[in-house]
Every structure is written in C-alpha cells, then in structure tokens.
Enzyme design. Sequence first.
Site, mmCIF file in Angstrom:
data_model
loop_
_atom_site.group_PDB
_atom_site.id
_atom_site.type_symbol
_atom_site.label_atom_id
_atom_site.label_comp_id
_atom_site.label_asym_id
_atom_site.label_seq_id
_atom_site.Cartn_x
_atom_site.Cartn_y
_atom_site.Cartn_z
ATOM 1 N N ASN A 44 0.779 -1.214 -0.008
ATOM 2 C CA ASN A 44 -0.491 -0.070 -0.180
ATOM 3 C C ASN A 44 1.301 0.750 -0.169
ATOM 4 O O ASN A 44 0.831 1.946 -0.506
ATOM 5 C CB ASN A 44 -1.005 0.003 1.018
ATOM 6 C CG ASN A 44 -2.230 -0.759 1.252
ATOM 7 O OD1 ASN A 44 -1.939 -1.716 0.411
ATOM 8 N ND2 ASN A 44 -3.009 -1.097 2.403
ATOM 9 N N ARG A 402 -5.080 2.199 -12.913
ATOM 10 C CA ARG A 402 -3.366 1.655 -12.783
ATOM 11 C C ARG A 402 -2.813 1.082 -12.483
ATOM 12 O O ARG A 402 -3.484 0.148 -11.634
ATOM 13 C CB ARG A 402 -3.492 2.949 -12.041
ATOM 14 C CG ARG A 402 -2.015 3.601 -10.764
ATOM 15 C CD ARG A 402 -2.355 5.060 -9.815
ATOM 16 N NE ARG A 402 -2.264 6.046 -10.567
ATOM 17 C CZ ARG A 402 -3.419 7.368 -10.357
ATOM 18 N NH1 ARG A 402 -3.819 6.627 -9.329
ATOM 19 N NH2 ARG A 402 -3.210 8.238 -11.185
ATOM 20 N N HIS A 432 -14.844 3.886 -14.778
ATOM 21 C CA HIS A 432 -15.369 2.899 -13.296
ATOM 22 C C HIS A 432 -16.370 1.751 -13.345
ATOM 23 O O HIS A 432 -16.116 0.954 -12.352
ATOM 24 C CB HIS A 432 -14.609 3.809 -12.833
ATOM 25 C CG HIS A 432 -14.282 3.321 -10.957
ATOM 26 N ND1 HIS A 432 -14.978 3.239 -9.959
ATOM 27 C CD2 HIS A 432 -13.387 2.197 -11.241
ATOM 28 C CE1 HIS A 432 -14.101 2.564 -9.178
ATOM 29 N NE2 HIS A 432 -12.974 2.036 -9.553
ATOM 30 N N TYR A 465 -11.624 -9.506 -1.738
ATOM 31 C CA TYR A 465 -11.950 -8.334 -2.375
ATOM 32 C C TYR A 465 -13.993 -8.089 -2.058
ATOM 33 O O TYR A 465 -14.424 -9.529 -2.445
ATOM 34 C CB TYR A 465 -12.214 -7.165 -3.437
ATOM 35 C CG TYR A 465 -10.983 -6.924 -3.597
ATOM 36 C CD1 TYR A 465 -9.709 -7.088 -2.844
ATOM 37 C CD2 TYR A 465 -11.133 -5.775 -4.272
ATOM 38 C CE1 TYR A 465 -8.509 -6.906 -3.543
ATOM 39 C CE2 TYR A 465 -9.533 -5.228 -4.519
ATOM 40 C CZ TYR A 465 -8.313 -5.221 -3.759
ATOM 41 O OH TYR A 465 -7.913 -5.460 -4.395
ATOM 42 N N ARG A 561 -13.657 2.106 4.776
ATOM 43 C CA ARG A 561 -13.200 1.603 4.830
ATOM 44 C C ARG A 561 -11.377 2.406 4.773
ATOM 45 O O ARG A 561 -10.450 1.865 5.223
ATOM 46 C CB ARG A 561 -13.200 0.048 4.320
ATOM 47 C CG ARG A 561 -12.036 -1.007 3.873
ATOM 48 C CD ARG A 561 -10.696 -0.235 3.282
ATOM 49 N NE ARG A 561 -11.507 -0.864 1.775
ATOM 50 C CZ ARG A 561 -10.338 -0.719 0.519
ATOM 51 N NH1 ARG A 561 -9.187 0.185 1.145
ATOM 52 N NH2 ARG A 561 -11.322 -0.666 -0.489
ATOM 53 N N HIS A 589 -15.157 -3.338 0.424
ATOM 54 C CA HIS A 589 -14.674 -2.554 -0.981
ATOM 55 C C HIS A 589 -16.506 -2.595 -1.024
ATOM 56 O O HIS A 589 -16.194 -1.508 -3.085
ATOM 57 C CB HIS A 589 -14.229 -3.578 -2.220
ATOM 58 C CG HIS A 589 -14.039 -2.930 -3.416
ATOM 59 N ND1 HIS A 589 -14.398 -2.851 -4.540
ATOM 60 C CD2 HIS A 589 -12.546 -2.696 -3.424
ATOM 61 C CE1 HIS A 589 -13.775 -2.886 -5.299
ATOM 62 N NE2 HIS A 589 -12.566 -1.700 -4.735
#
Length: 690
Positions: A44, A402, A432, A465, A561, A589
């Site tokens: 991360n 990304r 997205h 997820y 989150r 998620h």
Amino acid sequence: MFKYKYIDREKSWLSFNARVLQEAADESVPLLERLRFLGIFSNNLDEFFRVRFAAIRRLSLTGISGEKILGGISAQQLVKDITEIVILQQSESLRILNNIEAKLETENIFIINEKAISKEQEVFLKDFFIQTVSPELVTIILNDLAEFPVLKDSVGYLAIKLVMNQNAEIRYAIIEIPKTINRFVVLPSKDEKQYIILTDDVIRHNLSSIFNIFDYESVSAHMIKITRDAQLDIDSDLSKSMIEKIATSVKDRRIGEPVRFVYDQLIEKDTLRFFLDKMGIVSTDSIIPGGRYHNRRDYMNFPNLGRFDLLYQTNVPLPIPGLSLEGSILEKISKKDYLLNAPYQSFSYLTKFLREAALDPKVTSIKITLYRLAKNSQIISSLINAAKNGKKVIVQIELQARFDETLNISYAEQMQTEGIQLIFGIKGLKVHSKICVIERNENDKIRRYGFISTGNFNEMTAKVYTDVTLFTSHQQILKDISKIFEFFEINYRLYRYKHLIVSPHYTRIRFNKLIDREITHALEGKKTYMKLKMNSLSDIEIIDKLYEASNAGVKIQLEVRGICSLIPGIPGMSENIEAISIVDNYLEHSRIYIFGNAGDTEVYISSADFMTRNLDGRVEVTCPIYDNEIKNELIDNFDLGWKGNVKARYHSEKLANKYRVRKENEPVFRAQLETYKYYQNKVEVTHEIV
C-alpha cells in the site's frame, strides 16, 4: 465556527494503512496472516508514494501553496508531515516484524540470515545459488560508468562497497535482487524445525563468489530501494492509437522522478552519499531510513510451510440459494433478480453467466466494461469464446487502470485479434463502472439480461475483496446500460437514464437530492436515516451536505474502509454522524447506499465512492435495488458490519484508530465471520424448504 471541518485525505489514507499495520501487530491474528498484513502495508505504501505523494510533491515543487486543494495545509508542509508519519510507521512495522519472527521461533519456524547458516544448509545453498540465483543476477560495477544506470521502481537492490587491497581504493557496485525467484528460500528442515532465508542473504553469503576477480580487503552490502512518480503523461499525437500512447507512457515510468529513496540505516555514510549523488537525490523529504530488508510487500507471499494452523480458516464460497451453477442461469434470472456477495458466495456465477451467453444460439450480443482483470482471466476467455461463436462482443476496457495498464493492453490486443470491438473510453474520463448487458432473441423480440457490480470482474481479487453484483433481467435498467455504451461511442450527447445514476453527469446531483430528501423528512419529524458504506469519503461538497443533514437531525451511519475526510461526532457540526472502518481478513470494497426515506427505504449499489474523481471525473454507475428480498439482504449486510466489535475502528479527528469496545456482557461479534454465517444460514434454510 469550527477550526477544522475536514481531515486531509492523505493523512486519512495513512491512518487507514496504520489500521492494516494494527492487524499485523494484533496477537489474536494467526502468525502467518500477520506477515501477510505487513506485506499489504508495505505494498500500500509503495503505491501511495508512486501516486499520491508524487502528486503532492509535484505541487510542492511548483511553489503553489495548494491550500484550497489540500484543505488548509500547504503542499510543502504536507510533504514534510507525510514523511514524518511514514518514518514512524516504518519503524513500527520493523518492530512488529521482529516480534512476529520471535513468535515464529516458538513455533519452530526460523528466519535466518547468512551468519546463521549451518554446514548442512551451506551445502544446499551453494548448489541453490549456482543453479538458481546466480544465472538471474544483474551486477554492475559503478565507478567507471559514464552514466549511472536507471534503477527500477520498487525493485530491491544491494548497494555494494568494495575496499580494495591496493591503495585502499573503494569501488561501488549494485546487485539487483531478482524478482523471478521467490524471495523466501525454504531450507531443509531439521529436528522438526523449519528454516527460511531471504534471497538477499543468499546473495550476501555468496559475495566472495560474485566478486572473486577483485583483490579486495572487505565487502559490504546494504539494501536500497527507489520509488518513482507513476503518473501517466499521455501525449496528444493524433497519429498514435490509444494503446500506443498508454504503452509509451507506461514505459516512461521507468525514468520517472524519484519520490522516495529507502535505505538500510546501517549503511556506511560514504556509500549512501555516493548513491544519492549519482542519482541526483537531494530532497531530505524523499530519503527514508529503514531496516535491513525492504520490499516487505513480498511477505504477502510468505510460504505457508504446511502450517495451516497459523493461517485463517478458509471459508468455502457458498452457493446463491435458488441459483444453480448447473442449470441455465439466464432462465433463472428471467424470473427474478439475484445478488452475489463475493467472497462469501462463489464468483463462478459471473463467469457461468458469460460462458452460457457465449454458447447460447439466441444471444446476439454482449457488452461489458473491464477495469482490473486477473492474469489468465476467465472473463476474457469467455468473451473470446463468444466472438468465435458469432456473437457481437463490445468491450470497454480501461487502459489507464493504474498499475494494470500493461496487462490491459495485452488483453486489448488479444481481443482485437479475435474480432472483439473495443472501446477505449472518453478523453478526460476513466471508465470505472462495472456493468454488462447481453441481448437475446426471444420470440422475435430482443430481451436483455445483465449484471451490475461494485467491484472488478476479477477472479483473483474476488477471493479477498467483498463486492456485491446484481444479476437482473429488468428491461428498463438494462436499457439504461445500453445507453451508457452508446455514450461511450457518441459522448458529445447528453443521455438521460430513467433508473441508473451515472457519473459524471448525474451522480453528484442525485445524491445531493437524496440527502436533501432525508433532511426534509427530518425537519417534518418523520423517520429518517442514512446508512452509507464505501471505500473512501473525501468530497468536500458531499461532506458539507452530510453535516447539514446531521444538523437537521438525520441519523447517519458510515462504514468507510479507507479515507474519511469527514469528522464525525462533533457537537453543532456532526453529532448525529458515526463512522467506523472494518479491516479484517477480507478487503471491504462494496459500496452500498441506504436511505430511510420516511419508511419507504431506498437501497443502491454503486461502483462510486464519495470522492470528487468518482462523482465528476469518471464514468460510474449506481443502481437502485427494486427486489425487496435483495434490498433487505443488503440492509442486513450493512447492519452486520455495523454490529462489529472486533475489527471495527472509529474514524475520528485525531486519527487514533481506536477499536470499538464491547459493552458489558455483549458477545464477540466479528462482522466478516458473522456475514459468512448469515449466508450459511440462507443455504441451510433453502435446503430445509426444499
């Protein structure tokens, strides 16, 4: 008036990563899982520096204060603050790693370095180095090079210092730690003890072999790592295809500006200075001391050694009651909507949908958006299969997802070869949304089927997820999805949607209206509340609107989150808002938005967080839930998370990450485990009815 109304998003993100680090420190978490959380923390942080820190650093170098952008703090000051926070977190992560390694030793698992190798291990490692490591090594002597080599982003290197016998001359070298070899080498066990050594130390142990042509007095090796600005700079050359432009920009990342240089704090000062000078790194905000080992993200793949007692119990994904993986999924969906909640339930339903559509002679077309995909994606295989069966397949694939650009480019080229029609999005907008619609010829009429999701169509991430996917044959909703694909191709027109809420044109306006309606109900004395679950909340306008709702008396529960720039629980501003974050075995998620609406509850699922980029700068889809059973299921899901008293932390102004404390006599309630039990019970009840 309040001095601070918002929390800086970067500091809030670092606070989220601190929650990941809390999991690594938590002694109730199985030992090998604690190592995995250390790896996630490190991974991360790498991405944060490559993207967010890089962007702020760019601002700071321009001399612009950035106060409006950064919520009252200058970019220059924020760079310094972030560096201080990260240094403390890195120090804490090293302390945690040492603690975990000590605990592993009580389980007869020993992580050794080159100084602790036994004679038996020496024999094994000599052969391992010659056969496996040595052929992969890239070793460069640096002193006489006209140009210093470009160090790769986030790759580990050993900085070598050789003190020569003749005239005490110093030579410097660099060894790239190969990524093609598992970082953790499992050594032969002995007396029921298991041993692991890092590849770094295997290389250190063999320095004399690597540099045997030099007459040196001493040799030392210390690890360094560089992180580069990963922003894509896409040129405007009209003669190039979008694939060419993205591919070129991704390649240019290798020479991106350094934004972080991490080094072993035991490195000799002259060696450190040599590398910093040669690489042109002068900003102290970019230079971070660390431990002996970097790239701790590799701990995500630490070998399990057959010690499943040191891992979380694996929960087998459950079936969706009433929806079989053996019969026709389209036939079932034609009669009612179904909800998939992964990883609690099997992601296979989604791939089954596409496989069936690929083979069904009545299906004429498939349209789908793709953002992040698994390696060896079954989704791609199904779409290619459909094209080979004569279906018209239209895929909107986001080439600017990304760090997945290279994989997506590869898939795009593969699909083009197979005759699939590709759409590469809209200038200035990332796509997205997670949507799919198929058209099927039934009795000489076109009938649509499809699904809308909060997460990526990715078989691998679906294992960890949490995301919800709605399977539906609601013709009006699916007609709206078809309009979105028209927008992809003819994007100068403004389309109107009867059911879906679509960014960038409508999401902000619609959510403001939904919040305003709750405010009106509260002022009229009616039952009113909002339950909002998302990954991140940072849009100032939406936050102000939530503050307004709180002041009107609307009870607001937030499960956020990650980033939360809203400050909950402040009298006169947000006293009716509570906000928690759950960090556990699965990554939360899904985006679920619930509005009380004076008793006529409305529920939505979405690909969009409450971030400015999602509301104004991307194509996002929010879908209303009309099926009462699914609506209640999503409310139950939110409430299960809200009841959590094991892995839930409070969002607060001080970013303290305090755990929600159980009340007296309150039973332990681990939300993710209880959610799995919830779906287990649904399966058992269905079996009883059958």
